[in-house]
Every structure is written in C-alpha cells, then in structure tokens.
Design a protein around this motif. Structure first.
Motif, PDB file in Angstrom:
ATOM      1  N   GLY A 228      -2.526  -1.549  -2.933  1.00 40.83           N
ATOM      2  CA  GLY A 228      -1.668  -2.489  -3.648  1.00 40.83           C
ATOM      3  C   GLY A 228      -2.510  -3.605  -4.255  1.00 40.83           C
ATOM      4  N   SER A 229      -2.793  -3.487  -5.523  1.00 39.11           N
ATOM      5  CA  SER A 229      -3.690  -4.441  -6.187  1.00 39.11           C
ATOM      6  C   SER A 229      -2.942  -5.670  -6.689  1.00 39.11           C
TER       7      SER A 229
ATOM      8  N   ASP B   3       0.485 -16.808  -3.459  1.00 41.95           N
ATOM      9  CA  ASP B   3       0.673 -17.986  -2.603  1.00 41.95           C
ATOM     10  C   ASP B   3       2.017 -18.644  -2.857  1.00 41.95           C
ATOM     11  N   SER B   4       2.493 -18.573  -4.084  1.00 42.33           N
ATOM     12  CA  SER B   4       3.736 -19.255  -4.446  1.00 42.33           C
ATOM     13  C   SER B   4       4.972 -18.639  -3.807  1.00 42.33           C
ATOM     14  N   VAL B   5       4.862 -17.404  -3.316  1.00 43.86           N
ATOM     15  CA  VAL B   5       6.036 -16.745  -2.735  1.00 43.86           C
ATOM     16  C   VAL B   5       5.837 -16.389  -1.264  1.00 43.86           C
ATOM     17  N   LYS B   6       4.641 -16.596  -0.758  1.00 43.99           N
ATOM     18  CA  LYS B   6       4.342 -16.228   0.625  1.00 43.99           C
ATOM     19  C   LYS B   6       5.284 -16.953   1.593  1.00 43.99           C
ATOM     20  N   GLY B   7       5.832 -16.190   2.525  1.00 42.63           N
ATOM     21  CA  GLY B   7       6.770 -16.747   3.482  1.00 42.63           C
ATOM     22  C   GLY B   7       8.214 -16.741   3.017  1.00 42.63           C
ATOM     23  N   ARG B   8       8.433 -16.490   1.723  1.00 40.23           N
ATOM     24  CA  ARG B   8       9.800 -16.452   1.184  1.00 40.23           C
ATOM     25  C   ARG B   8      10.186 -15.051   0.708  1.00 40.23           C
ATOM     26  N   PHE B   9       9.219 -14.304   0.182  1.00 41.96           N
ATOM     27  CA  PHE B   9       9.478 -12.969  -0.348  1.00 41.96           C
ATOM     28  C   PHE B   9       8.893 -11.918   0.595  1.00 41.96           C
ATOM     29  N   THR B  10       9.548 -10.747   0.631  1.00 46.97           N
ATOM     30  CA  THR B  10       9.057  -9.629   1.424  1.00 46.97           C
ATOM     31  C   THR B  10       9.147  -8.350   0.611  1.00 46.97           C
ATOM     32  N   ILE B  11       8.027  -7.654   0.494  1.00 48.59           N
ATOM     33  CA  ILE B  11       8.004  -6.372  -0.197  1.00 48.59           C
ATOM     34  C   ILE B  11       8.056  -5.252   0.832  1.00 48.59           C
ATOM     35  N   SER B  12       8.789  -4.197   0.509  1.00 46.74           N
ATOM     36  CA  SER B  12       8.877  -3.038   1.391  1.00 46.74           C
ATOM     37  C   SER B  12       9.096  -1.802   0.527  1.00 46.74           C
ATOM     38  N   ARG B  13       8.996  -0.641   1.137  1.00 46.38           N
ATOM     39  CA  ARG B  13       9.198   0.595   0.385  1.00 46.38           C
ATOM     40  C   ARG B  13       9.823   1.650   1.266  1.00 46.38           C
ATOM     41  N   ASP B  14      10.515   2.572   0.608  1.00 51.44           N
ATOM     42  CA  ASP B  14      11.098   3.726   1.264  1.00 51.44           C
ATOM     43  C   ASP B  14      10.635   4.937   0.475  1.00 51.44           C
ATOM     44  N   ASN B  15       9.611   5.588   0.968  1.00 50.68           N
ATOM     45  CA  ASN B  15       9.028   6.707   0.213  1.00 50.68           C
ATOM     46  C   ASN B  15       9.987   7.881   0.088  1.00 50.68           C
ATOM     47  N   ALA B  16      10.870   8.034   1.044  1.00 46.55           N
ATOM     48  CA  ALA B  16      11.848   9.126   0.960  1.00 46.55           C
ATOM     49  C   ALA B  16      12.787   8.921  -0.216  1.00 46.55           C
ATOM     50  N   LYS B  17      12.999   7.656  -0.591  1.00 45.35           N
ATOM     51  CA  LYS B  17      13.876   7.327  -1.714  1.00 45.35           C
ATOM     52  C   LYS B  17      13.089   6.977  -2.981  1.00 45.35           C
ATOM     53  N   ASN B  18      11.776   7.050  -2.889  1.00 43.04           N
ATOM     54  CA  ASN B  18      10.938   6.721  -4.048  1.00 43.04           C
ATOM     55  C   ASN B  18      11.258   5.328  -4.586  1.00 43.04           C
ATOM     56  N   THR B  19      11.470   4.397  -3.658  1.00 40.48           N
ATOM     57  CA  THR B  19      11.969   3.068  -4.002  1.00 40.48           C
ATOM     58  C   THR B  19      11.129   1.978  -3.334  1.00 40.48           C
ATOM     59  N   VAL B  20      10.893   0.910  -4.084  1.00 42.01           N
ATOM     60  CA  VAL B  20      10.251  -0.278  -3.538  1.00 42.01           C
ATOM     61  C   VAL B  20      11.220  -1.443  -3.685  1.00 42.01           C
ATOM     62  N   TYR B  21      11.190  -2.346  -2.715  1.00 39.82           N
ATOM     63  CA  TYR B  21      12.121  -3.479  -2.678  1.00 39.82           C
ATOM     64  C   TYR B  21      11.350  -4.803  -2.685  1.00 39.82           C
TER      65      TYR B  21
ATOM     66  N   SER C 295       0.830  -1.202   0.000  1.00 45.60           N
ATOM     67  CA  SER C 295       0.000   0.000   0.000  1.00 45.60           C
ATOM     68  C   SER C 295       0.868   1.257   0.000  1.00 45.60           C
ATOM     69  N   TRP C 296       0.228   2.388  -0.237  1.00 46.88           N
ATOM     70  CA  TRP C 296       0.975   3.635  -0.373  1.00 46.88           C
ATOM     71  C   TRP C 296       1.715   4.009   0.903  1.00 46.88           C
ATOM     72  N   ARG C 297       1.185   3.661   2.052  1.00 45.66           N
ATOM     73  CA  ARG C 297       1.876   3.951   3.306  1.00 45.66           C
ATOM     74  C   ARG C 297       2.787   2.807   3.731  1.00 45.66           C
ATOM     75  N   GLY C 298       2.648   1.681   3.079  1.00 45.78           N
ATOM     76  CA  GLY C 298       3.482   0.534   3.418  1.00 45.78           C
ATOM     77  C   GLY C 298       2.916  -0.367   4.495  1.00 45.78           C
ATOM     78  N   GLY C 299       1.740  -0.036   4.999  1.00 44.79           N
ATOM     79  CA  GLY C 299       1.195  -0.809   6.104  1.00 44.79           C
ATOM     80  C   GLY C 299       0.472  -2.083   5.705  1.00 44.79           C
ATOM     81  N   THR C 300       0.145  -2.191   4.429  1.00 44.53           N
ATOM     82  CA  THR C 300      -0.568  -3.363   3.925  1.00 44.53           C
ATOM     83  C   THR C 300       0.232  -4.003   2.800  1.00 44.53           C
ATOM     84  N   THR C 301       0.439  -5.300   2.910  1.00 46.91           N
ATOM     85  CA  THR C 301       1.145  -6.041   1.871  1.00 46.91           C
ATOM     86  C   THR C 301       0.334  -7.276   1.490  1.00 46.91           C
ATOM     87  N   SER C 302       0.545  -7.747   0.287  1.00 43.92           N
ATOM     88  CA  SER C 302      -0.076  -8.988  -0.155  1.00 43.92           C
ATOM     89  C   SER C 302       0.897  -9.741  -1.043  1.00 43.92           C
TER      90      SER C 302
END
Length: 126
Positions: free
Chosen positions: A106-107, A62-80, A52-59
């Motif tokens: 985050g759709s 199923d194939s990657v759940k528990g192995r991948f992690t999405i995050s963002r740094d809005n100050a750097k305009n970057t998503v990881y 989500s835009w604030r980073g508080g909600t992620t989805s």
C-alpha cells in the motif's frame, strides 16, 4: 473491463461519520495493495490511506490518523474507508485506487497506482 466504483459519500456535519466503499469489477484485486486519495477544490490529489494486499499493513496521512480506518474484504473485492470525527477540511472528492504491482504493502505515492475510481464527494459542514 475493470471498474472501481466508490460509494458512501455525502453531506455530513462536523463531528459526524461516513463510510466509503470501493468495489472492483472486471477482475480480482485480492493480491494488490489499495489506497484512498482525496482532492479538494483547487488543490492537488493527496494520499489519505492505504492497505496491503493481505490487509495486515495500513498507513495513513497525518491529517487523518486516529480518525479514519481503512479495511478490505477480498472476498467482496471491496475496500472501505471509515471516517469518524469529520472536519470541514476533510471536504473533497475521495478516490480509491489499486496498485500497479501485485503483493504491495500500500503505497503513499499516487504514481504507484494503476486503476482509479471516478470519485465520491464528501462534504463536511461546520
């Protein structure tokens, strides 16, 4: 001109890790949900993860759940996308994207994204 540039892809052995980055330029996307999709050879582009835009909600797919992690740094305009315990079936070109409408959660649907990066190749060997 808006650009999304992915980096961090490469060749890794099964069980290894990679961290993908996607940096936006040309405007700020701090009020937009962002996502990662991937496309394997001969297959359609599919959803991997979104935040989500604030980073508080992620989805996650199923194939990657528990192995991948999405995050963002809005100050750097970057998503990881931190990818652990990689498997050969994770081999694909990975794309980051920005949602069409602001203040999104985050759709999972590619059609809800407007800006796309050029992609970065991830290859996992067995």
């Amino acid at each position: 001109q808006v650009q999304l540039v992915e980096s961090g892809g490469g060749l890794v052995q099964a069980g290894g890790s990679l961290r993908l980055s996607c940096t936006a330029s040309g405007r700020t996307f701090s009020t937009y949900g962002m996502g990662w999709f991937r496309q394997a050879p001969g297959k359609e582009r599919v959803f991997v993860a979104a935040i989500s835009w604030r980073g508080g909600t992620t989805s996650y797919a199923d194939s990657v759940k528990g192995r991948f992690t999405i995050s963002r740094d809005n100050a750097k305009n970057t998503v990881y996308l931190q990818m652990n315990s990689l498997k050969p079936k994770d081999t694909a070109v990975y794309y980051c994207a920005v949602e069409r409408m602001p203040y999104g959660s985050g759709s999972r649907e590619a059609g809800n994204y407007y800006y796309w990066g050029q992609g970065t190749q991830v290859t996992v060997s067995s």
